[in-house]
Motif scaffolding. Structure first.
Motif, short mmCIF file in Angstrom:
data_model
loop_
_atom_site.label_atom_id
_atom_site.label_comp_id
_atom_site.label_asym_id
_atom_site.label_seq_id
_atom_site.Cartn_x
_atom_site.Cartn_y
_atom_site.Cartn_z
N ASP A 178 55.53 4.19 -11.44
CA ASP A 178 55.88 5.01 -13.01
C ASP A 178 55.51 6.47 -12.87
O ASP A 178 56.11 7.34 -13.32
N PHE A 179 54.31 6.61 -11.99
CA PHE A 179 53.74 8.32 -12.03
C PHE A 179 54.46 8.93 -11.43
O PHE A 179 54.25 10.32 -11.30
N VAL A 180 55.38 8.56 -10.27
CA VAL A 180 56.12 9.26 -9.30
C VAL A 180 57.52 9.74 -10.22
O VAL A 180 58.51 8.84 -10.08
N HIS A 181 57.47 10.74 -10.97
CA HIS A 181 58.68 11.22 -11.55
C HIS A 181 59.75 11.92 -10.93
O HIS A 181 61.05 11.89 -11.52
N ASP A 182 59.61 12.07 -9.66
CA ASP A 182 60.71 12.68 -8.72
C ASP A 182 60.33 12.35 -7.26
O ASP A 182 59.37 12.61 -6.99
N PHE A 183 61.47 11.65 -6.99
CA PHE A 183 61.21 10.74 -5.60
C PHE A 183 61.56 12.00 -4.44
O PHE A 183 61.58 11.73 -3.25
N GLY A 184 62.00 13.19 -5.16
CA GLY A 184 62.07 14.28 -3.70
C GLY A 184 62.93 14.11 -2.72
O GLY A 184 64.17 13.70 -2.86
N ALA A 185 62.42 14.21 -1.53
CA ALA A 185 63.12 14.09 -0.28
C ALA A 185 63.76 12.74 -0.11
O ALA A 185 64.71 12.83 0.53
N VAL A 186 62.94 11.75 -0.60
CA VAL A 186 63.33 10.28 -0.65
C VAL A 186 64.86 10.30 -1.13
O VAL A 186 65.70 9.51 -0.42
#
Lengths: 429, 156
Positions: free
Chosen positions: B69-77
């Protein structure tokens, strides 16, 4: 004579089986200890009373106390919080991330268990690498290597340190004056070497550097209240460690009192906390103490000591350097705890025969500590990190470790040897 | 009512030599969540779930961190795609052992199995092991609830 041969045989056979990894180390040591006491009583070289006296309760108490504190701190999310904090602070710059994650892991493992530290930090490291779009290997290996290196600096950092401090009577501050300066330099050398060895991976710019800034670290620290309480207790305990010789109290007493205070303050579900304690590690230590006690009860160690005295006419400084490399070599391929427990009575024997053993204790600490970096199985932290990475798309292989980890061990041992020779008067005191 | 009364009989299945890319194409085209893998005799060998295909793209950290939940943006993934070599391999590498039931299986037993094994679709096989149908949780659940509409079937 029978006792000398039997006790040595039991110990060497147990070590052989532990090192072959055919059987779990705790089970082997447990059985070996039972055999040692049984045969000792049958042949009259070892008694139950002697076996109990051989157990170093100072080491056990210190380990247990720290394990309880870690068991309370672990579920709060504090470890992951620090890793995420390091990730955000790096702004996604690879080298900065390497330094920050390496530093966080090192500082934590200087006071807390290395394995717990890397078990909790490595998954967050994989997360940060993946959302950045960079290879996690440099960071994971740096965490294992730097936490092992940093652990050498303090009395609490690594089990061999606790064992040697207890046997040699070294205090918490002795480590800060003798070990910490050397480790600081060795740690920096290790960091620069890692930066160089992983230069290719670290030069790839992250595909998405902004993603780390969106990690929400307030959400990851799930139990702020408990974390604060345990950290306050831990901080006070570390402060008291500075004065333990002045107050003439043992490190074990400090750690156990801190654990008691934290338990009273946090009032957790005891079943959950005590399930987290690594009983197999504690039993492994007790069993090794009892086994080595059996050898000590015979004249095996005296024989070995006189043998060493006969061939050794070299100055102490050289035998110290030799000890660093021999112990490092052994610790690179086998567990450094049995090696340390076995060498302690030998060094004590050399001391009893009139040798100045102060420098040898420090050599043993450096060798056992830095040696673990040599191979993928050299320390439990290495095994754990390799295990975690083995479940990802980019596993750490033994071959990779030999190319990137072994040079770090060699470099830290080399730097330490040079500093050991230069600062020899410091270690002789 | 038993399973054969509510299952779908028109099942899309694939042979084990199908490539991962082809399996994905069928999932997209037919909008389905489970591909039963059958041998030449039509016997059920295993299954490839939508999740097995997606796991090729899902980041590793999801397996280690229990609450993301705390990962608001999975970015490169979010923009990483699986390697070509992974897509060219046969689905056999992603195939999971199938949990299946026979046509006469009761609806509540079938539903409980799906719940406990965390299945979204349940392959149905005949006595000789041949795949004869597929039932989703909704197929089974709706068939159970249909009984409630019948006044005689509900306890007074």
């Amino acid at each position: 004579m029978t006792g000398t041969i039997l006790s040595s045989l039991i110990f060497l056979a147990s070590l052989g089986i532990i090192f072959s990894e055919k059987l779990n180390r705790t089970i082997v040591a447990f059985a070996g200890a039972a055999l040692m006491v049984g045969l000792g009583m049958a042949y009259g070289f070892y008694s139950e009373t002697q076996a109990i006296a051989a157990v170093d309760f100072n080491t056990l108490g210190l380990l247990l106390g720290m394990m309880i504190l870690v068991a309370l701190l672990e579920p709060t999310g504090f470890f992951q919080y620090l890793a995420v904090w390091a990730g955000r602070l790096s702004h996604g710059r690879p080298v900065r991330l390497l330094v920050l994650l390496g530093t966080v892991t090192t500082v934590l493992s200087m006071f807390l268990d290395n394995v717990t530290t890397v078990v909790l930090i490595a998954p967050v490291t994989i997360l940060i690498s993946e959302i950045l779009g960079v290879n996690p290997l440099p960071y994971l290996m740096a965490e294992a290597l730097l936490s092992d290196t940093g652990g050498v600096a303090t009395l609490l950092g690594d089990p061999p340190n606790i064992l040697i401090a207890s046997a040699a009577g070294f205090t918490f501050t002795d480590f800060l004056t003798h070990s910490l300066p050397i480790v600081l330099i060795a740690w920096l050398v290790a960091l620069f070497l890692l930066r160089y060895l992983f230069r290719r991976e670290l030069s790839v710019p992250p595909a998405n550097a902004d993603a780390v800034l969106k990690l929400d670290y307030s959400e990851i620290l799930t139990d702020r209240k408990t974390a604060r309480r345990v950290l306050i207790v831990l901080g006070v305990a570390i402060l008291v460690f500075f004065f333990h010789s002045l107050l003439s109290i043992s490190p074990a007493f400090i750690a156990l009192s801190a654990a008691a205070a934290a338990l009273v303050w946090v009032r957790p579900d005891p079943a959950k906390v005590f399930k987290q304690i690594e009983w197999s590690v504690l039993i492994f230590f007790v069993a090794l103490f009892i086994m080595v006690g059996g050898i000590e009860a015979t004249d095996a160690i005296d024989k070995l000591v006189s043998l060493i005295k006969n061939i050794e006419n070299i100055p102490t400084v050289l035998s110290g350097v030799l000890l660093i490399w021999v112990v490092a070599g052994i610790s690179a391929v086998v567990d450094n705890v049995p090696v340390t427990i076995a060498l302690i009575p030998v060094i004590q024997g050399l001391g009893a025969s009139g040798m100045n053993i102060g420098p040898l204790w420090w050599a043993l600490i450096f060798g056992a500590g830095f040696g673990g970096n040599g191979t993928i199985i050299g320390s439990t932290a290495n095994i754990v990190v390799a295990g975690i990475s083995g479940r990802t798309r980019t596993p750490i292989t033994s071959k990779l470790w030999n190319k990137r980890g072994l040079p770090v061990m060699l470099a830290t041992c080399l730097v330490t040897s040079v500093l050991y020779i230069v600062l020899f008067p410091l270690f002789s005191r | 009512m038993v399973l054969k009364d509510c299952m779908k009989r028109d099942v899309v299945s694939i042979p084990p030599a199908t490539s991962v890319r082809e399996a994905a194409r069928i999932v997209v085209e037919r909008h389905i969540g489970l591909l039963p893998v059958i041998d030449e005799q039509g016997k059920l060998m295993g299954v490839v779930r939508l999740h097995d295909l997606l796991s090729l793209e899902l980041p590793d950290f999801v397996n280690f961190i229990s609450a993301v939940d705390f990962v608001h943006d999975f970015g490169a993934v979010e923009t990483t795609r699986p390697e070509k070599a992974l897509l060219d391999q046969p689905v056999l590498s992603l195939m999971q052992p199938a949990i299946s039931v026979d046509e006469e299986c009761g609806l509540l037993r079938a539903y409980a199995l799906m719940l406990q094994h965390n299945l979204l679709d349940l392959p149905v096989v005949a006595k000789d092991g041949k795949l004869v149908g597929l039932a989703s949780r909704v197929d089974i659940g709706a068939a159970v609830l249909a009984n409630w509409q019948n006044p005689q079937a509900v306890q007074p």
